[in-house]
Design a protein around this motif. Structure first.
Motif, PDB file in Angstrom:
ATOM      1  N   GLY A  13       5.941 -16.509  -6.996  1.00  6.88           N
ATOM      2  CA  GLY A  13       6.008 -15.133  -6.526  1.00  6.88           C
ATOM      3  C   GLY A  13       4.673 -14.534  -6.133  1.00  6.88           C
ATOM      4  O   GLY A  13       4.600 -13.363  -5.768  1.00  6.88           O
ATOM      5  N   THR A  14       3.617 -15.328  -6.176  1.00 13.64           N
ATOM      6  CA  THR A  14       2.289 -14.807  -5.861  1.00 13.64           C
ATOM      7  C   THR A  14       2.231 -14.168  -4.484  1.00 13.64           C
ATOM      8  O   THR A  14       1.617 -13.119  -4.303  1.00 13.64           O
ATOM      9  CB  THR A  14       1.231 -15.919  -5.954  1.00 13.64           C
ATOM     10  OG1 THR A  14       1.289 -16.485  -7.257  1.00 13.64           O
ATOM     11  CG2 THR A  14      -0.155 -15.389  -5.704  1.00 13.64           C
ATOM     12  N   ALA A  15       2.879 -14.764  -3.499  1.00 19.90           N
ATOM     13  CA  ALA A  15       2.830 -14.235  -2.138  1.00 19.90           C
ATOM     14  C   ALA A  15       3.442 -12.838  -2.047  1.00 19.90           C
ATOM     15  O   ALA A  15       3.059 -12.039  -1.204  1.00 19.90           O
ATOM     16  CB  ALA A  15       3.544 -15.183  -1.188  1.00 19.90           C
ATOM     17  N   GLU A  16       4.371 -12.540  -2.926  1.00 19.92           N
ATOM     18  CA  GLU A  16       4.968 -11.203  -2.929  1.00 19.92           C
ATOM     19  C   GLU A  16       4.000 -10.171  -3.489  1.00 19.92           C
ATOM     20  O   GLU A  16       4.014  -9.017  -3.087  1.00 19.92           O
ATOM     21  CB  GLU A  16       6.247 -11.199  -3.759  1.00 19.92           C
ATOM     22  CG  GLU A  16       7.345 -12.053  -3.170  1.00 19.92           C
ATOM     23  CD  GLU A  16       8.567 -12.116  -4.062  1.00 19.92           C
ATOM     24  OE1 GLU A  16       8.779 -11.175  -4.858  1.00 19.92           O
ATOM     25  OE2 GLU A  16       9.286 -13.108  -3.974  1.00 19.92           O
ATOM     26  N   VAL A  17       3.175 -10.572  -4.427  1.00 23.19           N
ATOM     27  CA  VAL A  17       2.247  -9.641  -5.068  1.00 23.19           C
ATOM     28  C   VAL A  17       0.941  -9.561  -4.291  1.00 23.19           C
ATOM     29  O   VAL A  17       0.454  -8.483  -3.984  1.00 23.19           O
ATOM     30  CB  VAL A  17       1.983 -10.050  -6.534  1.00 23.19           C
ATOM     31  CG1 VAL A  17       0.970  -9.127  -7.173  1.00 23.19           C
ATOM     32  CG2 VAL A  17       3.285 -10.049  -7.320  1.00 23.19           C
ATOM     33  N   ALA A  19      -0.212  -9.853  -1.111  1.00 23.99           N
ATOM     34  CA  ALA A  19       0.146  -9.882   0.304  1.00 23.99           C
ATOM     35  C   ALA A  19      -0.860  -9.070   1.102  1.00 23.99           C
ATOM     36  O   ALA A  19      -1.752  -8.432   0.550  1.00 23.99           O
ATOM     37  CB  ALA A  19       1.554  -9.319   0.487  1.00 23.99           C
ATOM     38  N   ASP A  20      -0.681  -9.102   2.397  1.00 21.99           N
ATOM     39  CA  ASP A  20      -1.513  -8.335   3.316  1.00 21.99           C
ATOM     40  C   ASP A  20      -2.992  -8.664   3.096  1.00 21.99           C
ATOM     41  O   ASP A  20      -3.363  -9.819   3.087  1.00 21.99           O
ATOM     42  CB  ASP A  20      -1.231  -6.831   3.191  1.00 21.99           C
ATOM     43  CG  ASP A  20       0.225  -6.487   3.485  1.00 21.99           C
ATOM     44  OD1 ASP A  20       0.848  -7.200   4.283  1.00 21.99           O
ATOM     45  OD2 ASP A  20       0.727  -5.522   2.908  1.00 21.99           O
ATOM     46  N   GLU A  23      -3.959 -11.423   0.447  1.00 23.26           N
ATOM     47  CA  GLU A  23      -3.519 -12.813   0.603  1.00 23.26           C
ATOM     48  C   GLU A  23      -4.702 -13.781   0.633  1.00 23.26           C
ATOM     49  O   GLU A  23      -4.585 -14.938   0.232  1.00 23.26           O
ATOM     50  CB  GLU A  23      -2.699 -12.956   1.880  1.00 23.26           C
ATOM     51  CG  GLU A  23      -2.106 -14.323   2.079  1.00 23.26           C
ATOM     52  CD  GLU A  23      -1.247 -14.399   3.326  1.00 23.26           C
ATOM     53  OE1 GLU A  23      -0.823 -15.522   3.637  1.00 23.26           O
ATOM     54  OE2 GLU A  23      -1.000 -13.373   3.982  1.00 23.26           O
ATOM     55  N   THR A  26      -5.494 -15.990  -2.429  1.00 20.73           N
ATOM     56  CA  THR A  26      -4.576 -17.019  -2.926  1.00 20.73           C
ATOM     57  C   THR A  26      -5.053 -18.384  -2.441  1.00 20.73           C
ATOM     58  O   THR A  26      -5.639 -18.503  -1.370  1.00 20.73           O
ATOM     59  CB  THR A  26      -3.123 -16.781  -2.457  1.00 20.73           C
ATOM     60  OG1 THR A  26      -3.063 -16.840  -1.035  1.00 20.73           O
ATOM     61  CG2 THR A  26      -2.609 -15.446  -2.953  1.00 20.73           C
ATOM     62  N   TRP A  59      -3.694  -0.353  -4.302  1.00 18.70           N
ATOM     63  CA  TRP A  59      -2.669  -1.357  -3.985  1.00 18.70           C
ATOM     64  C   TRP A  59      -1.645  -1.445  -5.124  1.00 18.70           C
ATOM     65  O   TRP A  59      -0.442  -1.419  -4.898  1.00 18.70           O
ATOM     66  CB  TRP A  59      -3.332  -2.712  -3.762  1.00 18.70           C
ATOM     67  CG  TRP A  59      -2.353  -3.831  -3.554  1.00 18.70           C
ATOM     68  CD1 TRP A  59      -1.906  -4.696  -4.495  1.00 18.70           C
ATOM     69  CD2 TRP A  59      -1.692  -4.177  -2.345  1.00 18.70           C
ATOM     70  NE1 TRP A  59      -1.015  -5.566  -3.942  1.00 18.70           N
ATOM     71  CE2 TRP A  59      -0.865  -5.269  -2.624  1.00 18.70           C
ATOM     72  CE3 TRP A  59      -1.729  -3.664  -1.056  1.00 18.70           C
ATOM     73  CZ2 TRP A  59      -0.079  -5.871  -1.641  1.00 18.70           C
ATOM     74  CZ3 TRP A  59      -0.945  -4.277  -0.092  1.00 18.70           C
ATOM     75  CH2 TRP A  59      -0.136  -5.352  -0.390  1.00 18.70           C
ATOM     76  N   ARG A  63       2.402   0.136  -5.118  1.00 19.69           N
ATOM     77  CA  ARG A  63       3.509  -0.821  -5.160  1.00 19.69           C
ATOM     78  C   ARG A  63       4.136  -1.016  -6.542  1.00 19.69           C
ATOM     79  O   ARG A  63       5.301  -1.357  -6.635  1.00 19.69           O
ATOM     80  CB  ARG A  63       3.038  -2.177  -4.629  1.00 19.69           C
ATOM     81  CG  ARG A  63       2.881  -2.124  -3.131  1.00 19.69           C
ATOM     82  CD  ARG A  63       1.914  -3.167  -2.642  1.00 19.69           C
ATOM     83  NE  ARG A  63       1.714  -3.051  -1.219  1.00 19.69           N
ATOM     84  CZ  ARG A  63       0.892  -2.161  -0.654  1.00 19.69           C
ATOM     85  NH1 ARG A  63       0.216  -1.325  -1.393  1.00 19.69           N
ATOM     86  NH2 ARG A  63       0.757  -2.113   0.658  1.00 19.69           N
ATOM     87  N   TYR A  64       3.353  -0.831  -7.578  1.00 21.83           N
ATOM     88  CA  TYR A  64       3.825  -1.207  -8.898  1.00 21.83           C
ATOM     89  C   TYR A  64       3.655  -0.115  -9.948  1.00 21.83           C
ATOM     90  O   TYR A  64       3.647  -0.400 -11.146  1.00 21.83           O
ATOM     91  CB  TYR A  64       3.109  -2.479  -9.363  1.00 21.83           C
ATOM     92  CG  TYR A  64       3.258  -3.589  -8.356  1.00 21.83           C
ATOM     93  CD1 TYR A  64       4.466  -4.225  -8.171  1.00 21.83           C
ATOM     94  CD2 TYR A  64       2.196  -3.958  -7.536  1.00 21.83           C
ATOM     95  CE1 TYR A  64       4.616  -5.217  -7.217  1.00 21.83           C
ATOM     96  CE2 TYR A  64       2.337  -4.946  -6.571  1.00 21.83           C
ATOM     97  CZ  TYR A  64       3.560  -5.573  -6.422  1.00 21.83           C
ATOM     98  OH  TYR A  64       3.710  -6.543  -5.469  1.00 21.83           O
TER      99      TYR A  64
END
Length: 70
Positions: A13-17, A19-20, A23, A26, A59, A63-64
């Motif tokens: 799920g790293t790509a979901e967290v 992102a933009d 990224e 990663t 960020w 989002r969170y």
């Protein structure tokens, strides 16, 4: 949320967290050289970009934040 970028394996799920703009922090989980380069780049950016802590916190907050989930 601590004001520093996270470096993580580009799997699960790293790509979901991350992102933009994030990224770039990663890496392929099997590429240790890429991990070393990315950690070094993150540390360099943390010392040279005074806007980084606020952007990291924003960020996470956007989002969170806990409020939408309570």
């Amino acid at each position: 949320s601590a004001g520093v970028p996270a470096v993580a394996a580009a799997s699960g799920g790293t790509a979901e967290v991350l992102a933009d703009e994030w990224e770039r922090f990663t890496v392929d989980p099997t590429d240790t050289a890429a991990l070393a380069r990315t950690v070094t780049a993150a540390l360099d950016e943390a010392t040279t970009d005074p806007t980084l802590p606020a952007r990291c916190r924003a960020w996470v907050r956007e989002r969170y934040d806990r409020a939408p989930h309570e």
